[in-house]
Enzyme design. Structure first.
Site, PDB file in Angstrom:
ATOM      1  N   GLY A 159       0.818  -1.218   0.000  1.00  0.00           N
ATOM      2  CA  GLY A 159       0.000   0.000   0.000  1.00  0.00           C
ATOM      3  C   GLY A 159       0.846   1.261   0.000  1.00  0.00           C
ATOM      4  N   THR A 169       1.397   2.157  -3.844  1.00  0.00           N
ATOM      5  CA  THR A 169       0.331   2.265  -4.854  1.00  0.00           C
ATOM      6  C   THR A 169       0.255   3.678  -5.430  1.00  0.00           C
ATOM      7  OG1 THR A 169      -1.347   2.578  -3.141  1.00  0.00           O
ATOM      8  CG2 THR A 169      -1.124   0.353  -4.023  1.00  0.00           C
ATOM      9  N   PRO A 207       0.770  -1.575  -8.457  1.00  0.00           N
ATOM     10  CA  PRO A 207      -0.418  -2.152  -7.807  1.00  0.00           C
ATOM     11  C   PRO A 207      -0.051  -2.949  -6.561  1.00  0.00           C
ATOM     12  CG  PRO A 207       0.087  -3.326  -9.850  1.00  0.00           C
ATOM     13  CD  PRO A 207       1.051  -2.175  -9.769  1.00  0.00           C
ATOM     14  N   ASP A 208      -0.971  -2.990  -5.592  1.00  0.00           N
ATOM     15  CA  ASP A 208      -0.738  -3.893  -4.456  1.00  0.00           C
ATOM     16  C   ASP A 208      -1.236  -5.280  -4.831  1.00  0.00           C
ATOM     17  OD1 ASP A 208      -3.459  -3.807  -4.145  1.00  0.00           O
ATOM     18  OD2 ASP A 208      -3.453  -2.726  -2.240  1.00  0.00           O
ATOM     19  N   PHE A 209      -1.355  -6.160  -3.858  1.00  0.00           N
ATOM     20  CA  PHE A 209      -1.717  -7.549  -4.179  1.00  0.00           C
ATOM     21  C   PHE A 209      -3.205  -7.825  -3.980  1.00  0.00           C
ATOM     22  CE2 PHE A 209       2.705  -7.380  -3.132  1.00  0.00           C
ATOM     23  CZ  PHE A 209       3.279  -8.163  -4.117  1.00  0.00           C
ATOM     24  N   ARG A 210      -3.766  -7.327  -2.877  1.00  0.00           N
ATOM     25  CA  ARG A 210      -5.098  -7.819  -2.486  1.00  0.00           C
ATOM     26  C   ARG A 210      -6.214  -6.790  -2.552  1.00  0.00           C
ATOM     27  NH1 ARG A 210      -1.148 -10.115   0.282  1.00  0.00           N
ATOM     28  NH2 ARG A 210      -1.001 -12.382   0.110  1.00  0.00           N
ATOM     29  N   GLN A 245       8.003  -5.255   3.147  1.00  0.00           N
ATOM     30  CA  GLN A 245       7.698  -6.446   2.336  1.00  0.00           C
ATOM     31  C   GLN A 245       7.834  -6.091   0.867  1.00  0.00           C
ATOM     32  OE1 GLN A 245       3.955  -8.493   4.269  1.00  0.00           O
ATOM     33  NE2 GLN A 245       3.856  -6.316   4.648  1.00  0.00           N
ATOM     34  N   ASN A 246       8.065  -4.814   0.576  1.00  0.00           N
ATOM     35  CA  ASN A 246       8.110  -4.377  -0.825  1.00  0.00           C
ATOM     36  C   ASN A 246       9.464  -4.680  -1.447  1.00  0.00           C
ATOM     37  OD1 ASN A 246       5.627  -3.473  -0.190  1.00  0.00           O
ATOM     38  ND2 ASN A 246       6.114  -1.298  -0.208  1.00  0.00           N
ATOM     39  N   ASP A 253      10.346  -3.089  -4.421  1.00  0.00           N
ATOM     40  CA  ASP A 253      10.596  -2.040  -5.413  1.00  0.00           C
ATOM     41  C   ASP A 253      11.787  -1.144  -5.089  1.00  0.00           C
ATOM     42  OD1 ASP A 253       9.546  -0.237  -3.450  1.00  0.00           O
ATOM     43  OD2 ASP A 253       7.517  -0.589  -4.201  1.00  0.00           O
ATOM     44  N   HIS A 270      11.053  -9.437   1.956  1.00  0.00           N
ATOM     45  CA  HIS A 270      10.703 -10.292   0.817  1.00  0.00           C
ATOM     46  C   HIS A 270      11.679 -10.122  -0.346  1.00  0.00           C
ATOM     47  CE1 HIS A 270       6.267 -10.849   2.269  1.00  0.00           C
ATOM     48  NE2 HIS A 270       7.142 -11.463   3.023  1.00  0.00           N
ATOM     49  N   CYS A 297      21.222 -16.397 -10.981  1.00  0.00           N
ATOM     50  CA  CYS A 297      20.974 -17.559 -11.841  1.00  0.00           C
ATOM     51  C   CYS A 297      20.559 -18.741 -10.950  1.00  0.00           C
ATOM     52  CB  CYS A 297      22.234 -17.926 -12.637  1.00  0.00           C
ATOM     53  SG  CYS A 297      22.049 -19.522 -13.466  1.00  0.00           S
ATOM     54  N   CYS A 311      21.023 -17.098 -17.999  1.00  0.00           N
ATOM     55  CA  CYS A 311      22.458 -16.960 -17.700  1.00  0.00           C
ATOM     56  C   CYS A 311      23.252 -17.627 -18.838  1.00  0.00           C
ATOM     57  CB  CYS A 311      22.696 -17.689 -16.382  1.00  0.00           C
ATOM     58  SG  CYS A 311      24.385 -17.773 -15.820  1.00  0.00           S
ATOM     59  N   CYS A 346      25.146 -19.978 -18.505  1.00  0.00           N
ATOM     60  CA  CYS A 346      25.123 -21.434 -18.261  1.00  0.00           C
ATOM     61  C   CYS A 346      23.788 -22.045 -18.672  1.00  0.00           C
ATOM     62  CB  CYS A 346      25.413 -21.732 -16.786  1.00  0.00           C
ATOM     63  SG  CYS A 346      23.995 -21.472 -15.705  1.00  0.00           S
ATOM     64  N   ASN A 385      -3.627   2.553   7.111  1.00  0.00           N
ATOM     65  CA  ASN A 385      -4.082   1.694   6.007  1.00  0.00           C
ATOM     66  C   ASN A 385      -5.532   2.016   5.680  1.00  0.00           C
ATOM     67  OD1 ASN A 385      -3.026  -0.474   4.369  1.00  0.00           O
ATOM     68  ND2 ASN A 385      -4.594  -1.788   5.229  1.00  0.00           N
ATOM     69  N   GLU A 411      -7.994   0.067   5.250  1.00  0.00           N
ATOM     70  CA  GLU A 411      -8.913  -0.631   6.148  1.00  0.00           C
ATOM     71  C   GLU A 411      -8.089  -1.282   7.255  1.00  0.00           C
ATOM     72  OE1 GLU A 411      -8.467  -1.814   2.874  1.00  0.00           O
ATOM     73  OE2 GLU A 411      -7.154  -3.404   3.577  1.00  0.00           O
TER      74      GLU A 411
HETATM   75  P1  OAD Z   1      -1.618  -6.314   0.184  1.00  0.00           P
HETATM   76  O1  OAD Z   1      -2.036  -6.022  -1.204  1.00  0.00           O
HETATM   77  O2  OAD Z   1      -2.003  -7.612   0.769  1.00  0.00           O
HETATM   78  O3  OAD Z   1      -2.137  -5.178   1.159  1.00  0.00           O
HETATM   79  C1  OAD Z   1      -1.988  -3.816   0.825  1.00  0.00           C
HETATM   80  C2  OAD Z   1      -2.838  -2.991   1.783  1.00  0.00           C
HETATM   81  O4  OAD Z   1      -2.616  -1.623   1.511  1.00  0.00           O
HETATM   82  C3  OAD Z   1      -4.351  -3.239   1.627  1.00  0.00           C
HETATM   83  O5  OAD Z   1      -4.923  -3.369   2.899  1.00  0.00           O
HETATM   84  C4  OAD Z   1      -4.842  -1.980   0.906  1.00  0.00           C
HETATM   85  O6  OAD Z   1      -6.159  -1.625   1.236  1.00  0.00           O
HETATM   86  C5  OAD Z   1      -3.875  -0.954   1.421  1.00  0.00           C
HETATM   87  N1  OAD Z   1      -3.674   0.172   0.509  1.00  0.00           N
HETATM   88  C6  OAD Z   1      -3.276   0.144  -0.784  1.00  0.00           C
HETATM   89  N2  OAD Z   1      -3.119   1.390  -1.278  1.00  0.00           N
HETATM   90  C7  OAD Z   1      -3.465   2.239  -0.272  1.00  0.00           C
HETATM   91  C8  OAD Z   1      -3.549   3.657  -0.168  1.00  0.00           C
HETATM   92  N3  OAD Z   1      -3.183   4.450  -1.176  1.00  0.00           N
HETATM   93  N4  OAD Z   1      -3.956   4.181   1.018  1.00  0.00           N
HETATM   94  C9  OAD Z   1      -4.321   3.368   2.045  1.00  0.00           C
HETATM   95  N5  OAD Z   1      -4.242   2.028   2.018  1.00  0.00           N
HETATM   96  C10 OAD Z   1      -3.828   1.460   0.869  1.00  0.00           C
HETATM   97  O7  OAD Z   1      -0.024  -6.115   0.225  1.00  0.00           O
HETATM   98  P2  OAD Z   1       0.989  -6.627   1.347  1.00  0.00           P
HETATM   99  O8  OAD Z   1       0.350  -6.675   2.682  1.00  0.00           O
HETATM  100  O9  OAD Z   1       2.217  -5.832   1.194  1.00  0.00           O
HETATM  101  O10 OAD Z   1       4.508 -11.456  -0.955  1.00  0.00           O
HETATM  102  O11 OAD Z   1       1.232  -8.098   0.845  1.00  0.00           O
HETATM  103  C11 OAD Z   1       2.107  -8.925   1.577  1.00  0.00           C
HETATM  104  C12 OAD Z   1       2.755  -9.930   0.676  1.00  0.00           C
HETATM  105  O12 OAD Z   1       1.749 -10.650  -0.044  1.00  0.00           O
HETATM  106  C13 OAD Z   1       3.602  -9.317  -0.427  1.00  0.00           C
HETATM  107  O13 OAD Z   1       4.888  -8.957  -0.003  1.00  0.00           O
HETATM  108  C14 OAD Z   1       3.642 -10.418  -1.433  1.00  0.00           C
HETATM  109  C15 OAD Z   1       2.197 -10.845  -1.410  1.00  0.00           C
HETATM  110  O14 OAD Z   1       1.923 -12.136  -1.793  1.00  0.00           O
HETATM  111  C16 OAD Z   1       5.068 -12.323  -1.815  1.00  0.00           C
HETATM  112  O15 OAD Z   1       4.789 -12.332  -2.995  1.00  0.00           O
HETATM  113  C17 OAD Z   1       6.022 -13.279  -1.201  1.00  0.00           C
END
Ligand code: OAD
Length: 322
Positions: free
Chosen positions: A73, A76, A81-84, A154-155, A157, A174, A182, A210, A212, A274, A276
């Site tokens: 988050g 973003t 993009p985030d994940f969920r 966890q990012n 980037d 992460h 490689c 690579c 190899c 966050n 939520e």
């Molecule tokens: P998530 O996508 O699970 O959570 C991101 C959170 O940020 C969500 O609760 C969104 O609502 C919130 N969010 C996004 N943009 C926002 C904004 N502008 N303002 C307020 N809130 C915002 O991402 P992570 O918790 O980082 O791991 O995910 C954890 C791990 O799951 C990642 O590192 C990745 C993934 O699978 C691996 O791939 C190993």
């Protein structure tokens, strides 16, 4: 004229509906005011905690035990993009890859069999350059003003470094997209190597290889891989001594990082910034921690906190420098 089965005249429905709408608008606006007030109180409280954050002298080193734990988050607002997040998160947008399930794209077992979807995603998401967000610069200010002990992220980037946060303050739990390895001979590569491979064709996704013959994988931690040693050592050496924890932009859905929130010493303030509530912040009952939740947009929260701390112009200057 007739009464329906509830004994109400049809014309009365309209009046009732209009009255209900006025009442609902009133309740919604009162609720919004209350929420805004709660948020303003939370901003004030967190800024006060940041200001009074202790500096503890340990073996001649001045250590400030404030921790920041960040997730997708945070980036973003940079366009990554985030994940969920429903609709916009990566896991809702992977249908074209025909994966057994969305997270397979980051599973090491799946990657070994079929690296194409992951590199396709890299080609879409990670070949362009992104700039840090206001919140990255807010964390930088925390460091500049001696309030930051560690930024666990966890990012992958690496926008923390682009914002100027010191490398020794950041633990990339992460892994990172900055370097690659490689999978056959363990030779190290820079991110440019991946970029070149992905740019080498407009139409196809070229898997970076690579000399190899092995696949060169960015050094990001996949599901099924171990976290970097630096994560464990940070947990042991600093997290367990935190005197404040600020959690930003994460659903706290993935362990072991999510477990950090419960590893900090009992009684310390834990803050979630966050959209939520997530993880233990979902429960609003009293715990042994002092939990504070700042809802809404992260960038806005960073600006509000900076204003409350008297850092707003510095934050704007840093952000506008890029
Ligand atoms: P998530 O996508 O699970 O959570 C991101 C959170 O940020 C969500 O609760 C969104 O609502 C919130 N969010 C996004 N943009 C926002 C904004 N502008 N303002 C307020 N809130 C915002 O991402 P992570 O918790 O980082 O791991 O995910 C954890 C791990 O799951 C990642 O590192 C990745 C993934 O699978 C691996 O791939 C190993």
């Amino acid at each position: 004229m007739y009464l329906d089965k509830f004994g109400v005249y049809p014309e009365d429905y309209k009046q009732q509906e209009a009255a209900d709408a006025i009442l609902m608008d009133y309740v919604a606006s009162e609720f919004e005011k209350l929420t805004l007030q709660e948020r303003a109180n939370a901003i004030e409280k967190v800024a006060a905690k940041i200001k009074t954050c202790k500096k503890i002298v340990v073996r001649k080193f001045i250590i400030n035990y404030q921790k920041v734990l960040t997730g997708a988050g945070l980036s973003t607002a940079a366009g990554i993009p985030d994940f969920r997040s429903p609709g916009t998160g990566l896991y809702d947008n992977l249908a074209k890859y025909n994966l057994p399930q969305p997270m397979a794209i980051f599973e090491i077992g799946f990657f070994k069999k079929n690296p194409q979807p992951f590199f396709h995603l890299c080609k879409e998401c990670f070949v362009q350059d992104y700039n840090p967000t206001k919140c990255h610069y807010f964390i930088k200010l925390l460091e500049q003003k001696n309030h930051l002990s560690v930024n666990l992220t966890q990012n992958i980037d690496a926008l923390e470094f682009k914002a100027g946060i010191s490398r020794d303050k950041v633990v990339m739990a992460h892994g990172t997209y900055e370097t690659a390895t490689c999978q056959k001979c363990s030779k190290s590569y820079s991110n440019d190597f991946i970029k070149q491979a992905l740019h080498s064709s407009d139409t196809e996704v070229v898997v970076p290889k690579c000399s190899c013959g092995g696949v060169v994988k960015p050094d990001v931690v996949f599901f099924g891989e171990a976290l970097p040693q630096s994560f464990m050592s940070t947990c042991m050496s600093t997290v367990i001594k935190a005197d404040m924890l600020i959690v930003i932009g994460t659903s706290l859905a993935v362990y072991p990082v999510a477990g950090i929130v419960d590893m900090v010493p009992i009684g310390i303030p834990r803050v979630l910034i966050n959209r939520e509530r997530s993880g233990p912040f979902l429960e609003n009952f009293a715990t042994e921690f002092e939990d504070i939740y700042i809802g809404g947009d992260i960038e806005q929260a960073a600006m509000d906190l900076a204003e409350q701390l008297g850092w707003k112009s510095e934050l704007e200057a840093e952000y506008n420098k890029k």
